[in-house]
Design a protein around this motif. Structure first.
Motif, PDB file in Angstrom:
ATOM      1  N   UNK A 235       0.829  -1.211   0.000  1.00 33.53           N
ATOM      2  CA  UNK A 235       0.000   0.000   0.000  1.00 33.53           C
ATOM      3  C   UNK A 235       0.862   1.259   0.000  1.00 33.53           C
ATOM      4  N   UNK A 236       1.922   1.257   0.799  1.00 32.94           N
ATOM      5  CA  UNK A 236       2.834   2.399   0.842  1.00 32.94           C
ATOM      6  C   UNK A 236       3.515   2.579  -0.508  1.00 32.94           C
ATOM      7  N   UNK A 237       3.915   1.482  -1.127  1.00 34.89           N
ATOM      8  CA  UNK A 237       4.585   1.548  -2.427  1.00 34.89           C
ATOM      9  C   UNK A 237       3.690   2.127  -3.511  1.00 34.89           C
TER      10      UNK A 237
ATOM     11  N   UNK B 114      16.407   3.181  -0.710  1.00 34.47           N
ATOM     12  CA  UNK B 114      16.269   2.104   0.278  1.00 34.47           C
ATOM     13  C   UNK B 114      15.655   0.858  -0.325  1.00 34.47           C
ATOM     14  N   UNK B 115      16.212   0.396  -1.425  1.00 30.58           N
ATOM     15  CA  UNK B 115      15.638  -0.709  -2.180  1.00 30.58           C
ATOM     16  C   UNK B 115      15.607  -2.052  -1.467  1.00 30.58           C
ATOM     17  N   UNK B 116      16.412  -2.245  -0.417  1.00 27.19           N
ATOM     18  CA  UNK B 116      16.402  -3.535   0.278  1.00 27.19           C
ATOM     19  C   UNK B 116      15.420  -3.547   1.445  1.00 27.19           C
TER      20      UNK B 116
ATOM     21  N   UNK C  62      11.563  -3.306   3.230  1.00 29.74           N
ATOM     22  CA  UNK C  62      10.299  -3.962   2.868  1.00 29.74           C
ATOM     23  C   UNK C  62       9.522  -3.130   1.854  1.00 29.74           C
ATOM     24  N   UNK C  63       9.389  -1.834   2.103  1.00 26.64           N
ATOM     25  CA  UNK C  63       8.680  -0.968   1.154  1.00 26.64           C
ATOM     26  C   UNK C  63       9.482  -0.841  -0.136  1.00 26.64           C
ATOM     27  N   UNK C  64      10.786  -0.664  -0.017  1.00 24.66           N
ATOM     28  CA  UNK C  64      11.631  -0.498  -1.203  1.00 24.66           C
ATOM     29  C   UNK C  64      11.581  -1.682  -2.145  1.00 24.66           C
ATOM     30  N   UNK C  65      11.643  -2.893  -1.606  1.00 27.26           N
ATOM     31  CA  UNK C  65      11.621  -4.072  -2.480  1.00 27.26           C
ATOM     32  C   UNK C  65      10.270  -4.215  -3.185  1.00 27.26           C
ATOM     33  N   UNK C  66       9.181  -3.835  -2.505  1.00 27.52           N
ATOM     34  CA  UNK C  66       7.870  -3.846  -3.156  1.00 27.52           C
ATOM     35  C   UNK C  66       7.783  -2.753  -4.217  1.00 27.52           C
ATOM     36  N   UNK C  67       8.298  -1.567  -3.906  1.00 28.51           N
ATOM     37  CA  UNK C  67       8.266  -0.455  -4.861  1.00 28.51           C
ATOM     38  C   UNK C  67       9.062  -0.796  -6.123  1.00 28.51           C
ATOM     39  N   UNK C  68      10.201  -1.464  -5.966  1.00 30.59           N
ATOM     40  CA  UNK C  68      11.005  -1.876  -7.126  1.00 30.59           C
ATOM     41  C   UNK C  68      10.185  -2.780  -8.039  1.00 30.59           C
ATOM     42  N   UNK C  69       9.550  -3.786  -7.459  1.00 32.32           N
ATOM     43  CA  UNK C  69       8.775  -4.728  -8.272  1.00 32.32           C
ATOM     44  C   UNK C  69       7.607  -4.048  -8.978  1.00 32.32           C
ATOM     45  N   UNK C  70       6.908  -3.167  -8.263  1.00 37.81           N
ATOM     46  CA  UNK C  70       5.773  -2.469  -8.868  1.00 37.81           C
ATOM     47  C   UNK C  70       6.229  -1.526  -9.987  1.00 37.81           C
TER      48      UNK C  70
ATOM     49  N   UNK D  49      16.411   2.420 -10.576  1.00 40.37           N
ATOM     50  CA  UNK D  49      17.709   2.671  -9.957  1.00 40.37           C
ATOM     51  C   UNK D  49      17.423   2.703  -8.465  1.00 40.37           C
ATOM     52  N   UNK D  50      18.291   2.068  -7.658  1.00 41.32           N
ATOM     53  CA  UNK D  50      18.000   2.001  -6.230  1.00 41.32           C
ATOM     54  C   UNK D  50      19.255   2.176  -5.399  1.00 41.32           C
ATOM     55  N   UNK D  51      19.053   2.415  -4.118  1.00 45.17           N
ATOM     56  CA  UNK D  51      20.145   2.511  -3.157  1.00 45.17           C
ATOM     57  C   UNK D  51      19.924   1.442  -2.100  1.00 45.17           C
ATOM     58  N   UNK D  52      21.013   1.086  -1.401  1.00 47.84           N
ATOM     59  CA  UNK D  52      20.920   0.191  -0.257  1.00 47.84           C
ATOM     60  C   UNK D  52      22.224   0.279   0.515  1.00 47.84           C
ATOM     61  N   UNK D  53      22.239  -0.278   1.704  1.00 48.60           N
ATOM     62  CA  UNK D  53      23.461  -0.302   2.493  1.00 48.60           C
ATOM     63  C   UNK D  53      24.423  -1.330   1.906  1.00 48.60           C
ATOM     64  N   UNK D  54      25.685  -1.262   2.293  1.00 48.31           N
ATOM     65  CA  UNK D  54      26.687  -2.198   1.780  1.00 48.31           C
ATOM     66  C   UNK D  54      26.335  -3.649   2.062  1.00 48.31           C
ATOM     67  N   UNK D  55      25.738  -3.923   3.227  1.00 52.06           N
ATOM     68  CA  UNK D  55      25.427  -5.322   3.559  1.00 52.06           C
ATOM     69  C   UNK D  55      24.312  -5.892   2.681  1.00 52.06           C
ATOM     70  N   UNK D  56      23.552  -5.046   1.986  1.00 48.32           N
ATOM     71  CA  UNK D  56      22.452  -5.503   1.140  1.00 48.32           C
ATOM     72  C   UNK D  56      22.722  -5.322  -0.356  1.00 48.32           C
ATOM     73  N   UNK D  57      23.972  -5.082  -0.708  1.00 47.32           N
ATOM     74  CA  UNK D  57      24.305  -4.798  -2.113  1.00 47.32           C
ATOM     75  C   UNK D  57      23.882  -5.906  -3.054  1.00 47.32           C
ATOM     76  N   UNK D  58      24.091  -7.162  -2.659  1.00 45.99           N
ATOM     77  CA  UNK D  58      23.709  -8.261  -3.553  1.00 45.99           C
ATOM     78  C   UNK D  58      22.218  -8.252  -3.835  1.00 45.99           C
TER      79      UNK D  58
END
Length: 188
Positions: free
Chosen positions: A127-129, A158-160, A162-170, A179-188
């Protein structure tokens, strides 16, 4: 006769209590009665327990994310949902109950491969996405099962998350290059 158990918060900062009430028997046209099998408690629910917001009138039943089975459907909702369907829905509060009558939109059927618990985490995030497609925000073209490339890009910050990953897919199924951003630990 079965009763409905709901989790009520009487005022801000006070622990919630369980109260019994009748299960709704008359369902409005665009509503669906759901026997809840799983909830998700998200940051919004946690914040509303301890912070007084002018939009919240106490006592209140909190709970945004609901997954369960359809017990009854209103006349208009019967075109989309049937008794026994497994569904998940964003409830905009009112979800922490055993039985809850909610609008058939935004509500969706649960794929057979997913459990109620797995799906309960989606409603608020999805819903937020959808704000990306709202007239109040970016007014992106709506997602489609047959996306057509727009030739445009969208940044999901903030692509990694919960909202970011849904927004990417939508955004992808709306035809946008993401194009997205994320922290180093979530780069993959």
């Amino acid at each position: 006769m079965a009763v409905n158990r709901s989790i009520w918060q009487d005022t801000v900062g006070v622990p919630e209590v369980i109260r019994e009430s009748p299960i709704p028997t008359e369902i409005e046209d665009n509503k669906v009665l759901i026997k809840v099998h799983a909830w998700a408690i998200n940051l919004c629910d946690a914040m509303l327990q301890d912070k007084k917001l002018p939009i919240i009138i106490y006592p209140v039943i909190l709970g945004q994310d609901v997954a369960g089975t359809v017990e009854a459907v209103g006349t208009a909702a019967a075109a989309k949902f049937h008794i026994g369907d497994r569904v998940f829905v964003f409830s905009s509060n009112n979800g922490f109950q055993e039985y809850v009558a909610l609008s058939d939109s935004p509500m969706a059927k649960i794929p057979e491969t997913l459990s109620f618990a797995q799906v309960a985490v989606f409603p608020l995030c999805v819903s937020t996405s959808f704000a990306l497609f709202s007239n109040a925000f970016l007014v992106l073209r709506m997602p489609s099962l047959e996306p057509v490339a727009t030739g445009q890009s969208v940044l999901i910050w903030g692509g990694s998350s919960a909202v970011g990953s849904n927004a990417i897919q939508l955004a992808k199924i709306a035809g946008y290059e993401v194009v997205t951003t994320c922290s180093l630990r979530n780069t993959e």
